[in-house]
Write a protein that holds these residues in place. Structure first.
Motif, short mmCIF file in Angstrom:
data_model
loop_
_atom_site.label_atom_id
_atom_site.label_comp_id
_atom_site.label_asym_id
_atom_site.label_seq_id
_atom_site.Cartn_x
_atom_site.Cartn_y
_atom_site.Cartn_z
N GLY A 48 0.97 -1.20 -0.04
CA GLY A 48 0.19 -0.14 -0.16
C GLY A 48 0.88 1.24 0.08
O GLY A 48 1.68 1.23 0.92
N ILE B 100 0.89 5.28 0.45
CA ILE B 100 0.35 6.32 0.74
C ILE B 100 1.32 7.69 0.22
O ILE B 100 2.57 7.65 0.59
N ALA C 204 -3.38 3.29 9.96
CA ALA C 204 -2.42 2.19 10.22
C ALA C 204 -2.83 0.84 10.55
O ALA C 204 -2.60 -0.23 9.97
N LEU D 233 -5.52 -0.49 7.34
CA LEU D 233 -4.57 -0.67 6.24
C LEU D 233 -3.79 -2.26 6.42
O LEU D 233 -3.58 -2.97 5.59
N SER D 234 -3.46 -2.34 7.54
CA SER D 234 -2.53 -3.50 8.09
C SER D 234 -3.44 -4.78 7.98
O SER D 234 -2.74 -5.96 7.65
N ILE E 25 3.43 -1.31 3.92
CA ILE E 25 3.10 0.11 3.61
C ILE E 25 4.15 1.03 3.26
O ILE E 25 5.15 1.07 4.07
N ALA F 58 5.11 4.93 2.74
CA ALA F 58 4.47 6.39 2.99
C ALA F 58 5.29 7.53 2.56
O ALA F 58 6.56 7.38 3.15
N LEU G 110 2.87 5.97 12.01
CA LEU G 110 2.25 4.98 11.13
C LEU G 110 2.99 3.71 11.59
O LEU G 110 2.22 2.58 11.73
N ALA H 194 0.96 0.22 12.87
CA ALA H 194 0.70 -0.73 11.55
C ALA H 194 1.47 -2.03 12.07
O ALA H 194 2.49 -2.44 12.76
N VAL I 231 6.55 -0.97 7.58
CA VAL I 231 6.32 0.60 6.89
C VAL I 231 7.64 1.02 6.47
O VAL I 231 8.81 0.84 6.93
#
Ligand code: CP
Ligand code: NVA
Length: 307
Positions: free
Chosen positions: A45, A47, A90, A93-94, A100, A102, A113, A117, A121
């Motif tokens: 993901g 961001i 966080a 989305l996890s 992730i 970002a 985050l 998460a 990240v």
């Protein structure tokens, strides 16, 4: 336990070198037929609170080449910390993605985050640093000179996010790091303190100068970046008046070693921090450097998701 990639300074020299060596291997594999699908079925993901060409496309393609997928979440889409708290984003989305990435304004936001998460990240640039860029930079330097150890790397310009991560990877891996910047545009003191600590271990020399001419003498690498980073647009006029003596032009490059390479994370403001003559000249490595984002990030993704 999940591992994040927020600062190069969180990784040991051995880990960083192993990731660079993995990047070289993945690059070779890609150029000779393709990568094994080490991230098959995994989704990243992404961001973004700021624009991006290199970070967005290279992460997306890295995931695809390794058998995974990536999801672009634009600034308006999730409204990080505005429509919803960072802690909630966080945690939600996890449950959907495997990692992730970002790109944020405030560095605390990427830290927040990572705190909430449950998946890794990756920091795709904050106002404080740009660790993925530093990995691609180190890869480019290693390809050119064999290793970073003992090289002279000089950053000319603003003591910004890109300079912080470059200083940290250089001092972790034993390159001498020099910055020449105008008064008032120095590197953040906490970043310098860390670099001094890494340099004491690796044997790197650190120099903080005002004079770009002194700074580039004996340089193997001259590195520059925009005078006005994203989020500082209101200061652009003021900065354009201060920074012209720090332009990387042919005259400055001629004061370095004959085999010097010139680097820039891009996007470049040609005619400001870098002239066309240098950007498109024989010393420039700006395009191989940009392409190395793909290979360096594959190594980061494999380290966090496949090991
Ligand atoms: N160097 C870099 O991060 O470029 P983008 O802002 O285009 O991602
Ligand atoms: N220092 C620049 C880097 C862009 C990749 C910025 O933060 O805008």
């Amino acid at each position: 336990m999940k591992r994040d990639f927020i600062h190069v300074s969180d990784y040991s020299p051995v880990e960083l070198q192993a990731m660079l060596d993995l990047a070289i291997q993945l690059k070779k594999e890609w150029q000779t037929g393709g990568n094994p699908l080490l991230l098959k079925g995994k989704v990243l993901g992404m961001i973004f609170q700021k624009p991006s060409l290199r970070t967005r496309v290279s992460f997306d393609m890295a995931m695809r080449h390794l058998g995974g997928d990536a999801l672009y979440l634009s600034p308006n889409e999730i409204g990080l910390g505005q429509r919803e708290s960072i802690a909630d984003v966080a945690r939600v989305l996890s449950g959907y993605v495997d990692a992730i990435m970002a790109r944020v304004f405030a560095h605390e936001h990427v830290l927040e985050l990572a705190k909430w998460a449950s998946v890794p990240v990756i920091n795709g640039l904050s106002d404080y640093n740009h660790p993925c860029q530093a990995m691609a930079d180190a890869l480019t330097i290693q390809e050119e000179f064999g290793s970073l150890k003992g090289l002279n790397v000089t950053f000319v310009g603003d003591g910004n996010n890109v300079a912080v991560s470059l200083m940290h990877i250089c001092t972790k891996l034993g390159a001498n790091f020099t910055i020449a910047c105008p008064e008032g545009y120095d590197l953040p003191p906490q970043a310098v303190e860390l670099a001094r600590f890494f340099a004491a271990t690796s044997g790197s020399r650190l120099r903080f100068l005002r004079d770009p001419h002194e700074a580039v003498r004996d340089a193997h690498v001259i590195y520059t970046d925009t005078w006005t980073s994203m989020g500082q647009e209101a200061e652009a006029k003021k900065r354009e008046a201060v920074f012209p003596p720090y332009q990387v032009n042919a005259a400055l490059v001629s004061e370095a070693r004959p085999d010097v390479i010139v680097m820039h994370c891009l996007p470049a403001h040609r005619g400001q921090e870098l002239t066309d003559e240098v950007a498109d000249g024989p010393h420039s490595r700006i395009f191989p450097q940009a392409h190395n984002r793909l290979h360096a990030q594959k190594a980061i993704l494999v380290k966090l998701l496949a090991s």
